[in-house]
Scaffold this motif. Sequence first.
Motif, mmCIF file in Angstrom:
data_model
loop_
_atom_site.group_PDB
_atom_site.id
_atom_site.type_symbol
_atom_site.label_atom_id
_atom_site.label_comp_id
_atom_site.label_asym_id
_atom_site.label_seq_id
_atom_site.Cartn_x
_atom_site.Cartn_y
_atom_site.Cartn_z
ATOM 1 N N GLU A 185 0.823 -1.207 0.000
ATOM 2 C CA GLU A 185 0.000 0.000 0.000
ATOM 3 C C GLU A 185 0.855 1.254 0.000
ATOM 4 N N ASN A 186 1.870 1.295 0.856
ATOM 5 C CA ASN A 186 2.722 2.481 0.940
ATOM 6 C C ASN A 186 3.558 2.669 -0.320
ATOM 7 N N ARG A 187 3.974 1.550 -0.908
ATOM 8 C CA ARG A 187 4.752 1.659 -2.144
ATOM 9 C C ARG A 187 3.888 2.221 -3.273
ATOM 10 N N ALA A 188 2.652 1.738 -3.385
ATOM 11 C CA ALA A 188 1.752 2.271 -4.411
ATOM 12 C C ALA A 188 1.449 3.743 -4.154
ATOM 13 N N SER A 189 1.303 4.101 -2.882
ATOM 14 C CA SER A 189 1.060 5.510 -2.552
ATOM 15 C C SER A 189 2.265 6.369 -2.922
ATOM 16 N N ALA A 190 3.469 5.845 -2.719
ATOM 17 C CA ALA A 190 4.674 6.582 -3.106
ATOM 18 C C ALA A 190 4.738 6.758 -4.619
ATOM 19 N N GLU A 191 4.363 5.729 -5.355
ATOM 20 C CA GLU A 191 4.333 5.844 -6.814
ATOM 21 C C GLU A 191 3.282 6.855 -7.260
ATOM 22 N N ALA A 192 2.136 6.863 -6.566
ATOM 23 C CA ALA A 192 1.112 7.863 -6.868
ATOM 24 C C ALA A 192 1.637 9.264 -6.567
ATOM 25 N N SER A 193 2.390 9.399 -5.475
ATOM 26 C CA SER A 193 2.959 10.696 -5.121
ATOM 27 C C SER A 193 3.972 11.151 -6.169
ATOM 28 N N ALA A 194 4.748 10.216 -6.698
ATOM 29 C CA ALA A 194 5.706 10.562 -7.756
ATOM 30 C C ALA A 194 4.972 11.065 -8.991
ATOM 31 N N ALA A 195 3.859 10.407 -9.331
ATOM 32 C CA ALA A 195 3.069 10.846 -10.486
ATOM 33 C C ALA A 195 2.422 12.202 -10.216
ATOM 34 N N GLU A 196 1.974 12.433 -8.985
ATOM 35 C CA GLU A 196 1.397 13.736 -8.640
ATOM 36 C C GLU A 196 2.445 14.847 -8.730
ATOM 37 N N LEU A 197 3.667 14.523 -8.335
ATOM 38 C CA LEU A 197 4.754 15.484 -8.482
ATOM 39 C C LEU A 197 4.981 15.813 -9.951
#
Length: 508
Positions: A185-197
């Motif tokens: 879950e946290n890894r997917a959230s980090a990937e989502a955060s990278a895309a949001e950046l």
Amino acid sequence: MALPSLFFRIRPLALALSLGGLGGCMLGPDYQRPALSMPVEYKEAAGWKAATPRDGEAHGEWWRAFGDTQLDALLAQVEVSNQNVAQYLAQYAQALALTGQARAGLFPTLRGSAGMTRSGSGGGTYLTSGTGSSTSSGSGTSGSSGDGAQSTSRSVSGISDTYSAQLSLSWELDLWGKLRRTLEENRASAEASAAELANATLSAQSSLAQNYFQLRVLDERIKLYDINIRSYERYRQVVRDQYEEGQTSRATLAQAETQLESARASSLELQWQRAQYEHAIAILIGKAPAEFSLPVAERFDYRIPEASAGVASRLLERRPDVAAAEREVAAANAAIGVAQSGYFPDLTLSASGGFQSSGTKNLFTVANRFWSIGPSFSQTLFDFGATRAEVDQARAAYDAAVASYRQTVLDALGEVEDYLVELRTLETELAARRRAADAARESERVTYDQYQEGMIDYLDVATTQSTSLSEQQSALQLVATQLVTSVQLIVALGGDWQGGAEELAEAR
């Protein structure tokens, strides 16, 4: 048994149990990307010109296709100085840290402690004697009155010091996959955060490019007004001379003055609009408007880059907002497994050992050692449906994330279709507007010649001049719209962004 030997004996058992847990069952569904109905091609891409490959250009620098060095220099500052981008960068760093924290939960935790404790126990006895006429007694006290003399005595039990040094090990075994799902879950959230950046960066770059082109076209429009204002000043002077000589009417002079002042007012309106675009650019590169100025270019040479729409499914990899929405779905899917683990017990293996003594001299000896080891189970026996509610909440959050993802894709497809049809139509419209501007300029020239020959009134000249100026201004406005729409199309297609930030390699 010495302390190091104790931990060497504990380690094989703990490692075996842990590996068994890590290889155990995984609660919750394994993630699969939600199904989407994607068109094979865009509806409005029929007849669209294929773009020339730009493989030699730096990856992600989509703005270089416009061939404007000043724009290149400004956009290079967005990632460095834009504060909205800096905010998303900090959020991404936070997401990476949460991923590292979740990964650390898969491994044992070793803590060390050392301390000293001072303690005492027991009571005391007090004796008082002296001269006087009264006698008192109580717990721990006795006395008598004789000649009035008093004496006191006290006995106190001993005070002891205890010194200790200890190591403790705890390890939560991931029997049901809760920790692994949390990491997922946290890894997917980090990937989502990278895309949001990436999306925030792309959005800031897009806004700057649009503002820049609007400003440059305003410069051209102001120049056009300046040229016409100088011509109108000459025309007014000619008409004024004619009026003073009695060769024309006051109405003709008023018409010439109206034409001149109207052009001046329109030029002034464009100037404050230009200033606002300049202020917006300053903010986008992280500067106060007072600290930034963009001089008027001597010449504005622009080009409309060729943009390839390609196949619609590429949006799933190229658009960062779509990628972020998809990663949120993956995170929500993993959260279901985390919630379901509440139905099952947690198993923690703990061990501790150390030394304890009343002095420091012989603290680390076999006689002063102690140790303990044992598993610990914890299980919620009855929670009035709280765990079930958490699972239902996780499933509902997943359904919401899927709907958001699908809507994001639909919005992206709609944006591309809109900009494709607009840009294609603008090309034809601009060509027609330029032909109209050319015809209006020719009409202005012919009409003025006729006025010079006395064939027509100045009112006819002013009308054709106004029409000519309006057509030229409209053509320039269409140029601005074409440039802005071109930027919007490139951004709608994802720019040159590709999913999968290199920083996430550390989080995997």
